[in-house]
Motif scaffolding. Structure first.
Motif, PDB file in Angstrom:
ATOM      1  N   VAL A   6       0.860  -1.188   0.000  1.00  0.00           N
ATOM      2  CA  VAL A   6       0.000   0.000   0.000  1.00  0.00           C
ATOM      3  C   VAL A   6       0.895   1.237   0.000  1.00  0.00           C
ATOM      4  O   VAL A   6       1.770   1.364   0.847  1.00  0.00           O
ATOM      5  CB  VAL A   6      -0.917   0.029   1.243  1.00  0.00           C
ATOM      6  CG1 VAL A   6      -1.780   1.287   1.236  1.00  0.00           C
ATOM      7  CG2 VAL A   6      -1.788  -1.210   1.297  1.00  0.00           C
ATOM      8  N   GLU A   7       0.677   2.119  -0.973  1.00  0.00           N
ATOM      9  CA  GLU A   7       1.420   3.373  -1.027  1.00  0.00           C
ATOM     10  C   GLU A   7       0.478   4.530  -0.712  1.00  0.00           C
ATOM     11  O   GLU A   7      -0.574   4.647  -1.328  1.00  0.00           O
ATOM     12  CB  GLU A   7       2.018   3.586  -2.416  1.00  0.00           C
ATOM     13  CG  GLU A   7       3.179   2.670  -2.726  1.00  0.00           C
ATOM     14  CD  GLU A   7       3.666   2.855  -4.150  1.00  0.00           C
ATOM     15  OE1 GLU A   7       4.641   3.575  -4.356  1.00  0.00           O
ATOM     16  OE2 GLU A   7       3.019   2.275  -5.047  1.00  0.00           O
ATOM     17  N   VAL A   8       0.867   5.353   0.253  1.00  0.00           N
ATOM     18  CA  VAL A   8       0.137   6.585   0.541  1.00  0.00           C
ATOM     19  C   VAL A   8       0.868   7.684  -0.209  1.00  0.00           C
ATOM     20  O   VAL A   8       2.034   7.958   0.060  1.00  0.00           O
ATOM     21  CB  VAL A   8       0.095   6.868   2.057  1.00  0.00           C
ATOM     22  CG1 VAL A   8      -0.661   8.155   2.330  1.00  0.00           C
ATOM     23  CG2 VAL A   8      -0.540   5.701   2.800  1.00  0.00           C
ATOM     24  N   ILE A   9       0.188   8.289  -1.181  1.00  0.00           N
ATOM     25  CA  ILE A   9       0.824   9.259  -2.062  1.00  0.00           C
ATOM     26  C   ILE A   9       0.396  10.671  -1.666  1.00  0.00           C
ATOM     27  O   ILE A   9      -0.804  10.968  -1.603  1.00  0.00           O
ATOM     28  CB  ILE A   9       0.443   8.975  -3.529  1.00  0.00           C
ATOM     29  CG1 ILE A   9       0.807   7.537  -3.885  1.00  0.00           C
ATOM     30  CG2 ILE A   9       1.138   9.962  -4.464  1.00  0.00           C
ATOM     31  CD1 ILE A   9       0.166   7.033  -5.158  1.00  0.00           C
ATOM     32  N   GLY A  10       1.383  11.518  -1.398  1.00  0.00           N
ATOM     33  CA  GLY A  10       1.094  12.893  -1.010  1.00  0.00           C
ATOM     34  C   GLY A  10       2.372  13.710  -1.040  1.00  0.00           C
ATOM     35  O   GLY A  10       3.439  13.200  -1.355  1.00  0.00           O
ATOM     36  N   CYS A  18      -3.216  14.009   4.125  1.00  0.00           N
ATOM     37  CA  CYS A  18      -2.350  12.857   3.832  1.00  0.00           C
ATOM     38  C   CYS A  18      -2.019  12.098   5.120  1.00  0.00           C
ATOM     39  O   CYS A  18      -1.956  10.869   5.126  1.00  0.00           O
ATOM     40  CB  CYS A  18      -1.067  13.312   3.141  1.00  0.00           C
ATOM     41  SG  CYS A  18      -1.384  14.057   1.539  1.00  0.00           S
ATOM     42  N   GLN A  19      -1.807  12.849   6.199  1.00  0.00           N
ATOM     43  CA  GLN A  19      -1.543  12.198   7.488  1.00  0.00           C
ATOM     44  C   GLN A  19      -2.762  11.399   7.935  1.00  0.00           C
ATOM     45  O   GLN A  19      -2.626  10.289   8.453  1.00  0.00           O
ATOM     46  CB  GLN A  19      -1.186  13.255   8.545  1.00  0.00           C
ATOM     47  CG  GLN A  19       0.165  13.886   8.323  1.00  0.00           C
ATOM     48  CD  GLN A  19       0.459  15.012   9.304  1.00  0.00           C
ATOM     49  OE1 GLN A  19      -0.281  15.232  10.258  1.00  0.00           O
ATOM     50  NE2 GLN A  19       1.527  15.732   9.061  1.00  0.00           N
ATOM     51  N   SER A  60      -3.788  14.730  -4.216  1.00  0.00           N
ATOM     52  CA  SER A  60      -3.487  14.126  -2.917  1.00  0.00           C
ATOM     53  C   SER A  60      -4.631  14.312  -1.933  1.00  0.00           C
ATOM     54  O   SER A  60      -5.388  15.271  -2.063  1.00  0.00           O
ATOM     55  CB  SER A  60      -2.197  14.715  -2.351  1.00  0.00           C
ATOM     56  OG  SER A  60      -2.408  16.054  -1.956  1.00  0.00           O
ATOM     57  N   PRO A  61      -4.765  13.423  -0.968  1.00  0.00           N
ATOM     58  CA  PRO A  61      -4.000  12.184  -0.835  1.00  0.00           C
ATOM     59  C   PRO A  61      -4.524  11.115  -1.798  1.00  0.00           C
ATOM     60  O   PRO A  61      -5.689  11.121  -2.166  1.00  0.00           O
ATOM     61  CB  PRO A  61      -4.251  11.764   0.607  1.00  0.00           C
ATOM     62  CG  PRO A  61      -5.606  12.319   0.924  1.00  0.00           C
ATOM     63  CD  PRO A  61      -5.727  13.590   0.129  1.00  0.00           C
ATOM     64  N   THR A  68      -1.647   0.054  -8.131  1.00  0.00           N
ATOM     65  CA  THR A  68      -2.825   0.597  -8.793  1.00  0.00           C
ATOM     66  C   THR A  68      -3.493   1.602  -7.857  1.00  0.00           C
ATOM     67  O   THR A  68      -3.777   1.272  -6.707  1.00  0.00           O
ATOM     68  CB  THR A  68      -3.836  -0.531  -9.126  1.00  0.00           C
ATOM     69  OG1 THR A  68      -3.180  -1.505  -9.928  1.00  0.00           O
ATOM     70  CG2 THR A  68      -5.044   0.022  -9.877  1.00  0.00           C
ATOM     71  N   VAL A  69      -3.741   2.809  -8.367  1.00  0.00           N
ATOM     72  CA  VAL A  69      -4.389   3.832  -7.545  1.00  0.00           C
ATOM     73  C   VAL A  69      -5.848   3.442  -7.334  1.00  0.00           C
ATOM     74  O   VAL A  69      -6.589   3.209  -8.285  1.00  0.00           O
ATOM     75  CB  VAL A  69      -4.296   5.224  -8.202  1.00  0.00           C
ATOM     76  CG1 VAL A  69      -5.094   6.258  -7.397  1.00  0.00           C
ATOM     77  CG2 VAL A  69      -2.847   5.664  -8.312  1.00  0.00           C
ATOM     78  N   LYS A  70      -6.243   3.340  -6.077  1.00  0.00           N
ATOM     79  CA  LYS A  70      -7.612   2.948  -5.733  1.00  0.00           C
ATOM     80  C   LYS A  70      -8.426   4.110  -5.185  1.00  0.00           C
ATOM     81  O   LYS A  70      -9.648   4.135  -5.328  1.00  0.00           O
ATOM     82  CB  LYS A  70      -7.590   1.819  -4.682  1.00  0.00           C
ATOM     83  CG  LYS A  70      -6.928   0.550  -5.151  1.00  0.00           C
ATOM     84  CD  LYS A  70      -7.776  -0.154  -6.177  1.00  0.00           C
ATOM     85  CE  LYS A  70      -7.179  -1.501  -6.533  1.00  0.00           C
ATOM     86  NZ  LYS A  70      -7.981  -2.213  -7.509  1.00  0.00           N
ATOM     87  N   ILE A  71      -7.760   5.046  -4.503  1.00  0.00           N
ATOM     88  CA  ILE A  71      -8.448   6.190  -3.913  1.00  0.00           C
ATOM     89  C   ILE A  71      -7.627   7.437  -4.229  1.00  0.00           C
ATOM     90  O   ILE A  71      -6.412   7.430  -4.090  1.00  0.00           O
ATOM     91  CB  ILE A  71      -8.574   6.013  -2.382  1.00  0.00           C
ATOM     92  CG1 ILE A  71      -9.467   4.807  -2.059  1.00  0.00           C
ATOM     93  CG2 ILE A  71      -9.129   7.284  -1.737  1.00  0.00           C
ATOM     94  CD1 ILE A  71      -9.462   4.404  -0.604  1.00  0.00           C
ATOM     95  N   MET A  72      -8.329   8.498  -4.667  1.00  0.00           N
ATOM     96  CA  MET A  72      -7.613   9.729  -5.006  1.00  0.00           C
ATOM     97  C   MET A  72      -8.424  10.953  -4.585  1.00  0.00           C
ATOM     98  O   MET A  72      -9.624  11.008  -4.814  1.00  0.00           O
ATOM     99  CB  MET A  72      -7.346   9.777  -6.516  1.00  0.00           C
ATOM    100  CG  MET A  72      -6.377  10.865  -6.895  1.00  0.00           C
ATOM    101  SD  MET A  72      -5.916  11.007  -8.643  1.00  0.00           S
ATOM    102  CE  MET A  72      -6.445   9.543  -9.418  1.00  0.00           C
TER     103      MET A  72
END
Length: 90
Positions: A6-10, A18-19, A60-61, A68-72
Motif C-alpha cells: 500500500v502506497e500513501v501518495i502525497g 495525507c496524514q 493528494s491524498p 494501482t491507484v484505488k483512492i484519489m
C-alpha cells in the motif's frame, strides 16, 4: 500469509489530509495483520518525477494498492481501506 503493498501518495512534508489517510491505512493494516494479511505501507512523494510517471497526474491524498491507484483526492475510512486491501489479498 498474503502480502499487499500500500502506497500513501502525497506531498513531502505530508499535509493534514495525507496524514489522516496514512493513519486510516495503518489502522486497517493493524486489523488485517490479525487476519493473516501482511500490509507493507510505503510513502510516495506526489512531487517526485517517478511517482508522476508511475501513476500519472494525481490529486493528494491518493492510495495505491499493489501499484494501482484505488483512492484519489479524499481521506478514506479505515473500513474502506480494509475492504480494498482484502480484495487485493484474494
Amino acid at each position: 500469509m498474503k502480502e499487499v503493498k500500500v502506497e500513501v501518495i502525497g506531498p513531502e512534508p505530508p499535509c493534514m489530509r495525507c496524514q489522516a489517510a496514512k493513519k486510516a491505512v495503518e489502522k486497517a493494516a493493524e486489523k488485517l495483520r490479525q487476519a493473516g494479511v501482511m500490509v507493507n505501507i510505503e510513502k510516495a512523494n506526489i512531487m517526485s518525477k517517478e511517482t508522476v510517471q508511475k501513476y500519472g497526474v494525481l490529486v493528494s491524498p491518493a492510495i495505491a494498492i499493489n501499484n494501482t491507484v484505488k483512492i484519489m483526492g479524499r481521506v478514506p475510512s479505515p473500513e474502506e481501506v480494509e475492504k480494498i486491501i482484502m480484495e487485493a489479498a484474494k
